[in-house]
Design an enzyme around this catalytic site. Structure first.
Site, PDB file in Angstrom:
ATOM      1  N   ASP A 116       1.031  -1.292   0.144  1.00 52.34           N
ATOM      2  CA  ASP A 116       0.043  -0.132  -0.009  1.00 52.34           C
ATOM      3  C   ASP A 116       0.797   1.206   0.077  1.00 52.34           C
ATOM      4  O   ASP A 116       1.531   1.937   1.136  1.00 52.34           O
ATOM      5  CB  ASP A 116      -1.050   0.039   1.194  1.00 52.34           C
ATOM      6  CG  ASP A 116      -1.754   1.177   1.465  1.00 52.34           C
ATOM      7  OD1 ASP A 116      -2.057   1.678   0.357  1.00 52.34           O
ATOM      8  OD2 ASP A 116      -2.398   1.491   2.307  1.00 52.34           O
ATOM      9  N   GLY A 118      -0.276   4.059  -0.391  1.00 55.96           N
ATOM     10  CA  GLY A 118      -1.170   5.099   0.340  1.00 55.96           C
ATOM     11  C   GLY A 118      -1.160   5.225   1.990  1.00 55.96           C
ATOM     12  O   GLY A 118      -1.875   5.860   2.722  1.00 55.96           O
ATOM     13  N   GLY A 159     -10.934   4.972   7.623  1.00 57.90           N
ATOM     14  CA  GLY A 159     -12.408   4.895   7.606  1.00 57.90           C
ATOM     15  C   GLY A 159     -13.065   4.183   8.874  1.00 57.90           C
ATOM     16  O   GLY A 159     -12.677   4.219   9.903  1.00 57.90           O
ATOM     17  N   SER A 160     -13.917   3.446   8.312  1.00 60.85           N
ATOM     18  CA  SER A 160     -14.734   2.656   9.146  1.00 60.85           C
ATOM     19  C   SER A 160     -14.033   1.296   9.609  1.00 60.85           C
ATOM     20  O   SER A 160     -14.550   0.559  10.630  1.00 60.85           O
ATOM     21  CB  SER A 160     -16.224   2.467   8.884  1.00 60.85           C
ATOM     22  OG  SER A 160     -16.183   1.933   7.669  1.00 60.85           O
ATOM     23  N   TYR A 280       2.471  11.499   1.805  1.00 66.41           N
ATOM     24  CA  TYR A 280       1.898  10.285   0.745  1.00 66.41           C
ATOM     25  C   TYR A 280       2.874  10.642  -0.612  1.00 66.41           C
ATOM     26  O   TYR A 280       3.425  11.422  -0.538  1.00 66.41           O
ATOM     27  CB  TYR A 280       0.512  10.861   0.439  1.00 66.41           C
ATOM     28  CG  TYR A 280      -0.533  10.536   1.567  1.00 66.41           C
ATOM     29  CD1 TYR A 280      -0.927   9.295   2.056  1.00 66.41           C
ATOM     30  CD2 TYR A 280      -0.845  11.805   2.171  1.00 66.41           C
ATOM     31  CE1 TYR A 280      -1.714   9.406   3.004  1.00 66.41           C
ATOM     32  CE2 TYR A 280      -1.694  11.828   3.233  1.00 66.41           C
ATOM     33  CZ  TYR A 280      -2.233  10.269   3.809  1.00 66.41           C
ATOM     34  OH  TYR A 280      -2.925  10.267   4.738  1.00 66.41           O
ATOM     35  N   ASP A 308      -1.626   5.628  -5.250  1.00 66.77           N
ATOM     36  CA  ASP A 308      -1.805   4.731  -4.172  1.00 66.77           C
ATOM     37  C   ASP A 308      -2.276   3.445  -4.731  1.00 66.77           C
ATOM     38  O   ASP A 308      -3.394   3.250  -4.987  1.00 66.77           O
ATOM     39  CB  ASP A 308      -3.054   5.367  -3.192  1.00 66.77           C
ATOM     40  CG  ASP A 308      -3.374   4.533  -2.143  1.00 66.77           C
ATOM     41  OD1 ASP A 308      -2.649   3.463  -1.933  1.00 66.77           O
ATOM     42  OD2 ASP A 308      -4.226   4.999  -1.288  1.00 66.77           O
ATOM     43  N   THR A 311      -5.303   1.481  -3.130  1.00 63.49           N
ATOM     44  CA  THR A 311      -6.777   2.129  -3.645  1.00 63.49           C
ATOM     45  C   THR A 311      -7.150   1.477  -5.042  1.00 63.49           C
ATOM     46  O   THR A 311      -6.488   1.426  -5.760  1.00 63.49           O
ATOM     47  CB  THR A 311      -6.910   3.657  -3.515  1.00 63.49           C
ATOM     48  OG1 THR A 311      -6.729   4.163  -2.230  1.00 63.49           O
ATOM     49  CG2 THR A 311      -8.113   4.084  -4.180  1.00 63.49           C
TER      50      THR A 311
END
Ligand SMILES: *[C@@H]1O[C@H](CO)[C@@H](O)[C@H](O)[C@H]1NC(C)=O
Ligand SMILES: *[C@@H]1O[C@H](CO)[C@@H](O)[C@H](O)[C@H]1NC(C)=O
Ligand SMILES: *[C@@H]1O[C@H](CO)[C@@H](O)[C@H](O)[C@H]1NC(C)=O
Ligand SMILES: *[C@@H]1O[C@H](CO)[C@@H](O)[C@H](O)[C@H]1NC(C)=O
Ligand SMILES: *[C@@H]1O[C@H](CO)[C@@H](O)[C@H](O)[C@H]1NC(C)=O
Ligand SMILES: *[C@@H]1O[C@H](CO)[C@@H](O)[C@H](O)[C@H]1NC(C)=O
Length: 488
Positions: A116, A118, A159-160, A280, A308, A311
């Site tokens: 990753d 990102g 995020g969540s 980043y 990224d 993503t």
């Protein structure tokens, strides 16, 4: 696969310690041997999603956005022997995510980790895992003679989705490189859906400045320590999203450390300098067109785009995404779960081109990548979506939808990202189903010690120097994991 829909919905629910289920018995670990060793992986057909499933996925994908901020911690390694290495990746869930294999501990146990660019933290699920690790291969710290528990709490929120555990130090090896004292996190609370078997964790490949652990990432120790022939990481990502008989795991392409593989690209690598301090991998997105019709885009920091690998799609500002689809006759804004997305007639080929920095070069995205999926009545879901960010987060996230179309190079020094045209050799690997790469370690060619304590960041990683502060919009691996959940 039935059940995955609710599984993914669960990702949206905040993880609560009080509702944790016990972890199921874990599958046996794979051990590295010297040299190469094949690991057989079960292959399952990838089932196509219904429009409703895509809707749920699309909704989750958009919600799962956020960035991570840390303080500056720089590491200086010792000069090792210069070399290079390749990690053959696996494409999981029809281009949803790309993972590679690393080895952890002594003796080394292999783990698959999402690669990753990102984010900047390394973490793996550990054998005490209480949630989110069912049928995931986990790390057993007691079986590593070099394991050191730093007892510092760690938490990262995508995020969540989130992962939580404790910082530790141990030997990490990948593609022939070793860092004997790599700081990473062993996680025992993982949001449902964040990890999809056979992936056990994530390796962040951005800069230490945004590591929530405060640790210098594995790649950065090697690059700054002079372990590599050239201070670069190269990626070629395969495309399977337009192949109906693709399996859930397919050959994913190549992650090249310390060199660029000239067999995988042709012509020059067109480098663009990072416009900001290294956090980043950000480039200014300076041009955007649909079928050669130019779309005007904001400049300055409003053009910043995180490049990224973690993503799946491409996210950008609402008004620009609206203009983009405005160029496509018959396109419609999505509603409900598809809010923030657009659909368009599947039989319309769409070639979007992106240009970065000062470069006059523009890079086309295949129509096959722009077309995420057919929903119904000949309408297809487009791979560009509205990113509602703000604050200091980059307004654009450029993920695999774009990166499959180029050989991408992340250069430590001078800090820049470069793209090159794929070679015919690389292109000919797209959509060619086959056995996934086996775990390989080979003999260690270079070892670099990490320096700098992880705790210099804030003293307490749970104080969350990243997360909800600021407006965060980086979609990283959590969303991909959710997507993989939908696809399998
Ligand atoms: C590390 O120590 C902490 C307590 O400080 C403990 O909760 C955690 O389980 C330990 N981690 C491992 C992987 O042994
Ligand atoms: C997938 O797209 C590639 C071009 O990117 C094309 O060569 C190939 O034929 C496509 N495969 C299918 C099954 O449409
Ligand atoms: C470069 O890529 C080609 C094509 O995939 C591969 O055969 C070759 O082994 C790679 N070279 C290195 C040094 O990894
Ligand atoms: C990539 O290919 C295109 C089309 O052939 C060409 O115009 C362009 O110059 C190439 N870019 C580089 C950097 O070689
Ligand atoms: C893009 O160009 C192709 C080929 O000319 C054409 O078929 C297609 O309709 C165009 N798409 C858009 C969105 O204009
Ligand atoms: C753009 O070009 C100018 C002059 O060639 C150079 O000074 C500047 O650093 C370049 N900017 C980027 C983002 O590459």
């Amino acid at each position: 696969m039935p059940g995955k829909l609710s599984f993914t919905l669960a990702v949206l629910v905040a993880l609560e310690a009080t509702t944790l289920a016990s972890a199921l018995p874990q599958s046996p670990k794979r051990r590295f041997n010297s040299g190469t060793r094949a690991v057989s992986l079960v292959r399952h057909p990838r089932t196509l999603k219904s429009a409703e499933e895509w809707g749920t996925w699309a909704y989750a994908h958009r919600r799962r956005m956020q960035a991570k901020y840390g303080g500056p911690v720089e590491g200086k390694g010792e000069l090792g022997r210069r070399s290079s290495g390749t990690n053959m990746m696996v494409n999981q869930g029809g281009d949803s995510s790309y993972y590679g294999t690393m080895s952890l501990g002594t003796p080394g146990t292999s783990f698959n980790v999402i690669l990753d660019t990102g984010s900047s933290d390394l973490w793996v699920a550990d054998s005490n895992c209480q949630a989110g690790c069912t049928s995931i291969s986990t790390f057993q710290s007691s079986s590593s003679s070099t394991f050191q528990n730093l007892s510092t709490p760690f938490q990262i929120t995508y995020g969540s989705g989130q992962a939580q555990g404790t910082l530790a130090r141990d030997v990490v090896q990948m593609a022939g490189f070793a860092v004997p004292n790599q700081v990473f996190a062993t996680c025992d609370l993982v949001s449902s859906g964040l990890l999809q078997n056979p992936v056990s964790g994530l390796m962040g490949l951005a800069f230490s400045t945004i590591a929530s652990s405060g640790a210098v990432p594995f790649w950065q120790t090697l690059a700054s320590g002079g372990a590599w022939d050239s201070p670069v990481m190269g990626f070629y990502l395969t495309r399977f999203n337009n192949v109906t008989n693709a399996q859930k795991l397919e050959p994913g392409g190549s992650f090249d450390m310390g060199f660029t593989n000239t067999s995988l690209y042709q012509g020059d690598i067109d480098y663009v300098a990072l416009p900001t301090k290294a956090t980043y991998w950000i480039l200014p997105l300076n041009s955007l067109s649909v079928n050669d019709s130019s779309i005007s885009i904001p400049s300055g920091s409003s053009s910043y785009a995180a490049i990224d690998t973690g993503t799946t799609l491409v996210g950008g500002p609402k008004s620009v995404i609206a203009h983009l689809f405005g160029q496509i006759p018959g396109s419609q804004p999505g509603t409900g779960n598809f809010e923030g997305y657009y659909t368009y007639p599947c039989n319309t080929p769409v070639i979007v081109r992106l240009g970065f920095g000062n470069s006059s070069q523009t890079w086309p995205i295949s129509s096959d990548d722009f077309k995420l999926s057919e929903l119904d009545q000949g309408q297809c879901l487009g791979a560009f979506f509205e990113l509602s960010g703000g604050g200091s987060a980059p307004p654009w996230i450029i993920g695999d939808t774009f990166l499959k179309n180029v050989y991408s190079v992340f250069r430590y020094d001078p800090p820049s990202v470069g793209f090159a045209n794929l070679s015919s050799t690389a292109i000919s690997m797209n959509g060619v189903t086959g056995p996934v790469p086996s775990s390989t370690q080979g003999s260690t060619v270079a070892t670099v010690s990490a320096t700098g304590a992880p705790t210099t960041l804030s003293g307490d990683a749970t104080s969350s120097t990243f997360g909800m502060m600021g407006a965060m919009t980086v979609v990283t691996t959590s969303l991909m994991a959710a997507m993989v959940g939908m696809l399998m």
